[in-house]
Design a protein around this motif. Structure first.
Motif, PDB file in Angstrom:
ATOM      1  N   GLU A   1      52.584-101.722  -6.046  1.00  0.00           N
ATOM      2  CA  GLU A   1      53.476-100.675  -5.569  1.00  0.00           C
ATOM      3  C   GLU A   1      54.849-101.275  -5.364  1.00  0.00           C
ATOM      4  O   GLU A   1      54.997-102.495  -5.227  1.00  0.00           O
ATOM      5  N   ASN A   2      55.877-100.439  -5.384  1.00  0.00           N
ATOM      6  CA  ASN A   2      57.242-100.934  -5.243  1.00  0.00           C
ATOM      7  C   ASN A   2      57.360-101.781  -3.989  1.00  0.00           C
ATOM      8  O   ASN A   2      56.952-101.370  -2.894  1.00  0.00           O
ATOM      9  N   THR A   3      57.936-102.982  -4.160  1.00  0.00           N
ATOM     10  CA  THR A   3      57.935-103.989  -3.100  1.00  0.00           C
ATOM     11  C   THR A   3      59.287-104.681  -3.057  1.00  0.00           C
ATOM     12  O   THR A   3      59.911-104.899  -4.102  1.00  0.00           O
ATOM     13  N   THR A   4      59.723-105.059  -1.861  1.00  0.00           N
ATOM     14  CA  THR A   4      60.954-105.840  -1.700  1.00  0.00           C
ATOM     15  C   THR A   4      60.636-107.138  -0.976  1.00  0.00           C
ATOM     16  O   THR A   4      59.959-107.131   0.062  1.00  0.00           O
ATOM     17  N   TRP A   5      61.098-108.255  -1.543  1.00  0.00           N
ATOM     18  CA  TRP A   5      61.016-109.551  -0.872  1.00  0.00           C
ATOM     19  C   TRP A   5      62.388-109.846  -0.279  1.00  0.00           C
ATOM     20  O   TRP A   5      63.408-109.777  -0.979  1.00  0.00           O
ATOM     21  N   THR A   6      62.420-110.185   1.000  1.00  0.00           N
ATOM     22  CA  THR A   6      63.675-110.312   1.739  1.00  0.00           C
ATOM     23  C   THR A   6      64.051-111.763   1.963  1.00  0.00           C
ATOM     24  O   THR A   6      63.198-112.656   1.997  1.00  0.00           O
ATOM     25  N   LYS A   7      65.341-111.993   2.146  1.00  0.00           N
ATOM     26  CA  LYS A   7      65.883-113.349   2.198  1.00  0.00           C
ATOM     27  C   LYS A   7      65.542-114.094   3.479  1.00  0.00           C
ATOM     28  O   LYS A   7      65.791-115.307   3.569  1.00  0.00           O
ATOM     29  N   ASP A   8      64.988-113.429   4.471  1.00  0.00           N
ATOM     30  CA  ASP A   8      64.660-114.093   5.728  1.00  0.00           C
ATOM     31  C   ASP A   8      63.298-114.776   5.688  1.00  0.00           C
ATOM     32  O   ASP A   8      62.883-115.402   6.668  1.00  0.00           O
ATOM     33  N   LYS A   9      62.582-114.673   4.563  1.00  0.00           N
ATOM     34  CA  LYS A   9      61.256-115.273   4.443  1.00  0.00           C
ATOM     35  C   LYS A   9      61.163-116.091   3.160  1.00  0.00           C
ATOM     36  O   LYS A   9      61.929-115.891   2.214  1.00  0.00           O
ATOM     37  N   VAL A  10      60.189-117.007   3.132  1.00  0.00           N
ATOM     38  CA  VAL A  10      59.824-117.722   1.915  1.00  0.00           C
ATOM     39  C   VAL A  10      58.531-117.101   1.402  1.00  0.00           C
ATOM     40  O   VAL A  10      57.549-116.972   2.148  1.00  0.00           O
ATOM     41  N   TYR A  11      58.519-116.723   0.131  1.00  0.00           N
ATOM     42  CA  TYR A  11      57.342-116.092  -0.472  1.00  0.00           C
ATOM     43  C   TYR A  11      56.593-117.135  -1.294  1.00  0.00           C
ATOM     44  O   TYR A  11      57.165-117.787  -2.170  1.00  0.00           O
ATOM     45  N   GLN A  12      55.306-117.293  -1.000  1.00  0.00           N
ATOM     46  CA  GLN A  12      54.492-118.343  -1.585  1.00  0.00           C
ATOM     47  C   GLN A  12      53.475-117.723  -2.536  1.00  0.00           C
ATOM     48  O   GLN A  12      52.591-116.966  -2.111  1.00  0.00           O
ATOM     49  N   LEU A  13      53.615-118.026  -3.828  1.00  0.00           N
ATOM     50  CA  LEU A  13      52.715-117.483  -4.840  1.00  0.00           C
ATOM     51  C   LEU A  13      51.391-118.229  -4.780  1.00  0.00           C
ATOM     52  O   LEU A  13      51.332-119.437  -5.012  1.00  0.00           O
ATOM     53  N   GLY A  14      50.316-117.495  -4.495  1.00  0.00           N
ATOM     54  CA  GLY A  14      49.000-118.105  -4.386  1.00  0.00           C
ATOM     55  C   GLY A  14      48.202-118.046  -5.665  1.00  0.00           C
ATOM     56  O   GLY A  14      46.991-118.300  -5.658  1.00  0.00           O
ATOM     57  N   GLY A  15      48.822-117.727  -6.772  1.00  0.00           N
ATOM     58  CA  GLY A  15      48.153-117.639  -8.063  1.00  0.00           C
ATOM     59  C   GLY A  15      49.100-117.014  -9.064  1.00  0.00           C
ATOM     60  O   GLY A  15      50.312-116.996  -8.868  1.00  0.00           O
ATOM     61  N   ARG A  16      48.550-116.495 -10.152  1.00  0.00           N
ATOM     62  CA  ARG A  16      49.359-115.759 -11.122  1.00  0.00           C
ATOM     63  C   ARG A  16      49.534-114.349 -10.577  1.00  0.00           C
ATOM     64  O   ARG A  16      48.592-113.561 -10.525  1.00  0.00           O
ATOM     65  N   ILE A  17      50.745-114.021 -10.177  1.00  0.00           N
ATOM     66  CA  ILE A  17      51.043-112.741  -9.541  1.00  0.00           C
ATOM     67  C   ILE A  17      51.780-111.863 -10.547  1.00  0.00           C
ATOM     68  O   ILE A  17      52.828-112.248 -11.074  1.00  0.00           O
ATOM     69  N   THR A  18      51.225-110.681 -10.804  1.00  0.00           N
ATOM     70  CA  THR A  18      51.771-109.780 -11.816  1.00  0.00           C
ATOM     71  C   THR A  18      52.395-108.551 -11.176  1.00  0.00           C
ATOM     72  O   THR A  18      51.779-107.917 -10.309  1.00  0.00           O
ATOM     73  N   VAL A  19      53.617-108.214 -11.624  1.00  0.00           N
ATOM     74  CA  VAL A  19      54.222-106.932 -11.307  1.00  0.00           C
ATOM     75  C   VAL A  19      53.723-105.954 -12.364  1.00  0.00           C
ATOM     76  O   VAL A  19      54.042-106.088 -13.547  1.00  0.00           O
ATOM     77  N   LEU A  20      52.917-104.999 -11.940  1.00  0.00           N
ATOM     78  CA  LEU A  20      52.191-104.147 -12.873  1.00  0.00           C
ATOM     79  C   LEU A  20      53.076-103.074 -13.493  1.00  0.00           C
ATOM     80  O   LEU A  20      54.179-102.784 -13.006  1.00  0.00           O
ATOM     81  N   ASP A  21      52.574-102.474 -14.551  1.00  0.00           N
ATOM     82  CA  ASP A  21      53.262-101.388 -15.264  1.00  0.00           C
ATOM     83  C   ASP A  21      53.645-100.276 -14.292  1.00  0.00           C
ATOM     84  O   ASP A  21      52.834 -99.807 -13.485  1.00  0.00           O
ATOM     85  N   GLY A  22      54.917 -99.870 -14.348  1.00  0.00           N
ATOM     86  CA  GLY A  22      55.407 -98.784 -13.507  1.00  0.00           C
ATOM     87  C   GLY A  22      55.840 -99.199 -12.121  1.00  0.00           C
ATOM     88  O   GLY A  22      56.259 -98.341 -11.326  1.00  0.00           O
ATOM     89  N   VAL A  23      55.782-100.484 -11.814  1.00  0.00           N
ATOM     90  CA  VAL A  23      56.073-100.984 -10.469  1.00  0.00           C
ATOM     91  C   VAL A  23      57.336-101.838 -10.496  1.00  0.00           C
ATOM     92  O   VAL A  23      57.597-102.557 -11.468  1.00  0.00           O
TER      93      VAL A  23
END
Length: 403
Positions: free
Chosen positions: A43-65
């Motif tokens: 679903e539509n998502t925003t990652w903000t500059k006040d946090k560090v985002y840690q990828l725990g695997g292969r993360i896919t932005v799906l079709d339409g998102v």
């Protein structure tokens, strides 16, 4: 031993701890302040500059998102190889809006990197603990689209309009790319630095810093830096997307790699000491044949500080289709050559290609007769406008000084 490698064992333990404390497959924020991302973006998502985002695997932005990443945000991939390699994958129909700024770039890096959003806000864009030649510590960024590609099926008997991107298992259908929409739009990527990636997923199979498969011309990619990726800096697999203002520095293989009749333009760029080819420019793999333009670039072919030398100057296939314009090569050492210069008119063209060496040495750096458009010079009259790269780690390390 280079800085940062001491930390990997402890970081791996931290990754295992995070995996063990994950509940119900959802993202969790831990005492480190990192947000662990373990599921595809559905679903539509925003990652903000006040946090560090840690990828725990292969993360896919799906079709339409749509995934939106704010300027100044730090994204870190966990350590992993093979099926456990971490990467951010934008599937066909997905959208990435990663609009950094010159004073607030978006950083993709490894969990071994101690860089924080506070560093970015303070103008400290380089890693505080990793050298800029350490690679293979996570995957990379992969963007896939619906634009045309020149590919064939497995037995090479017919064209294929869509194929699976390298680096993604065939069991994951999100890895498909290609189509018929030339102006397909996968989003906006501006002021983004991708570092220390390219982990192995199999024998001789690594992830590029930025992989573009069938990406359309509706996608905007400007002001991108790739630092120390184990495989290529940027690789195009067909598509029509353009890139403006690129730095590819200390990558393990090719600075820029083109395949499957990519038909866009790379304009204003610097390639610094790739371990493989400065350019690997391959031709079509199917019946569709289209060419691309590479122009206004400066290429640094050796670096004494990191004891690095590029494999050659320009590497093309016999069926490459490319226009090379206004390129300046410096730091040239023995054995570096333009590998192929005998082409039919208009297939591969050389316009204002300047090699920074003595006229007497020019012929030894061209495999064949020196073509019109290639010359020896004592100083550049063409090349990149490096003033636009002041925000990059390469610039802040002094690697663009004097170019």
């Amino acid at each position: 031993m280079k800085k940062g490698l001491f930390f990997l064992f402890f970081i791996s333990l931290g990754v295992l701890f995070n995996a063990c404390t994950e509940e119900n497959g959802t993202d969790e924020e831990f005492d480190t302040g990192n947000v662990l991302v373990v599921e595809n973006i559905s679903e539509n998502t925003t990652w903000t500059k006040d946090k560090v985002y840690q990828l725990g695997g292969r993360i896919t932005v799906l079709d339409g998102v749509t995934l939106t990443i704010e300027a100044g945000t730090v994204v870190k991939g966990e350590v992993g190889t093979g099926a456990n390699a971490t990467a951010l994958l934008i599937a066909r129909g997905g959208t990435l809006l990663a609009e950094g700024q010159a004073n607030a770039p978006i950083i993709f890096t490894t969990v071994a990197d101690e860089i924080t959003p506070e560093d970015i806000a303070a103008g400290n864009f380089g890693s505080p603990n990793l050298d800029p030649d350490i690679n293979g510590l996570w995957g990379g960024v992969i963007i896939l689209g619906k634009a045309p590609i020149s590919a064939s099926n497995e037995d090479k008997t017919a064209d294929a309009s869509e194929v699976q991107i390298e680096g993604i298992p065939t069991s994951d259908s999100n890895g498909l790319y290609g189509g018929s929409i030339a102006n397909d739009n996968s989003g906006i990527i501006k002021y983004v630095s991708i570092r220390h990636g390219g982990t192995n997923i199999g024998s001789g199979n690594e992830i590029n810093g930025l992989t573009l498969g069938g990406v359309g011309s509706g996608t905007i990619i400007e002001n991108v830096e790739i630092v120390s990726n184990q495989d290529d800096g940027v690789e195009f697999f067909g598509g029509t997307v353009n890139i403006k203002n690129l730095v590819s520095w200390n990558v393990g293989d090719d600075g820029v790699d083109t395949d499957q009749s990519w038909s866009g333009t790379l304009d204003n760029f610097v390639v610094i000491t790739p371990g493989g080819h400065s350019f690997e420019l391959d031709g079509p793999e199917g019946s569709m044949a289209a060419g691309h333009i590479i122009k206004n670039g400066t290429i640094v072919c050796s670096d004494e500080e990191y004891e690095r030398e590029s494999e050659d100057l320009i590497n093309t296939d016999a069926n490459s289709i490319v226009s090379l314009e206004n390129l300046f090569f410096t730091g040239i050492v023995e054995g570096q050559v333009i590998n192929r210069v005998a082409f039919d008119p208009g297939v591969v063209s050389f316009t204002n290609i300047e090699l920074n060496l003595d006229e007497a040495d020019l012929a030894s750096h061209v495999n064949g007769d020196v073509p019109e458009g290639v010359s020896a010079v004592s100083s550049a009259t063409v090349g990149a406008d490096v003033s636009v790269f002041a925000w990059t780690w390469a610039s802040k390390e002094g690697k663009l000084a004097g170019l």
